[in-house]
Structures are given as structure tokens and as C-alpha cells.
Design a protein around this motif. Structure first.
Motif: not given
Length: 124
Positions: A46, A76, A78, A81-82
Motif C-alpha cells: 500500500d 480499506y 480497494y 483486492n477483494t
């Protein structure tokens, strides 16, 4: 990645409620077996230089465990990135419904983190 725990030593926020418990539990879990990491399809670091990874000990998700135990919130997020977002939200909902950990403090958990002003100096 995708989780946020209360702070234990933040310059402005100080020690937040449940921060020490989350830190201690994370340490306990991390030292209890074989470590594995998994990366999602997006960035691996990050903007603060922190590694973005899913952490497992003996095949058990550390992030999911902290969420289930009420020591973290989903945060957080984003994309892309899930990968485990749905499972993490389910674990968070379980803790929220049980009213444990961070969910015992009314309005402590917010969309942006934790409301330290509401519980200053509270070292639960």
C-alpha cells in the motif's frame, strides 16, 4: 488486507479500545502454527509500504478470525483486492450480531475506523 483493528500506539489517536486485545490475539495466532500468505490480484504494497496479503496459520485465515472475534472491522476495501471480502463481511456480521469486542461499544465502529473521541482513554 481488508481489515482494520484499533490502534495501540497512534500519534494522534493514542491507545484505542480493544487495540491491545487485537494486537495480543494477532500475536498469539501468528505464533501458533505454519504461516502461509496469499496475494490478491492488485497491488502487493500500500501507499505506506505495508504488505497487502491474506495471512493463514495452519490454513486458518487470521483476518477472518479477528473479525469473528470482534477485534477487527472490514475496512480499506480497494478493488481489485477483494477476493475474500464476502467471507470477511460474513465473519464481521457474526461478531456484530453476537455483540462482542468492538461491537460492545455503541457507535465506536465507523466507516472510517474507530471513534476514539467517544471512548477516550478506554483500555478495554
Amino acid at each position: 488486507m481488508l481489515v482494520d483493528t484499533p490502534e495501540t500506539n497512534h500519534a494522534q489517536l493514542g491507545k484505542q479500545p480493544f487495540g491491545q486485545q487485537a494486537k495480543d490475539r494477532n500475536t498469539q495466532l501468528m505464533n501458533s502454527g505454519k504461516l502461509e500468505i496469499e496475494f490478491d490480484i492488485g497491488e502487493r504494497v500500500d501507499k505506506y509500504g505495508r504488505l497487502l496479503a491474506y495471512i493463514y496459520i495452519d490454513g486458518v485465515s487470521i483476518q477472518e478470525k479477528l473479525l469473528e472475534e470482534g477485534l477487527a472491522r472490514v475496512g480499506y476495501v480497494y478493488p481489485p483486492n477483494t477476493r475474500h471480502l464476502a467471507a470477511f463481511e460474513k465473519a464481521q456480521d457474526k461478531a456484530k450480531k453476537a455483540g462482542i469486542g468492538i461491537w460492545t461499544l455503541e457507535d465506536y465502529v465507523t466507516e472510517r475506523g474507530f471513534d476514539s473521541k467517544k471512548y477516550p482513554g478506554d483500555e478495554r
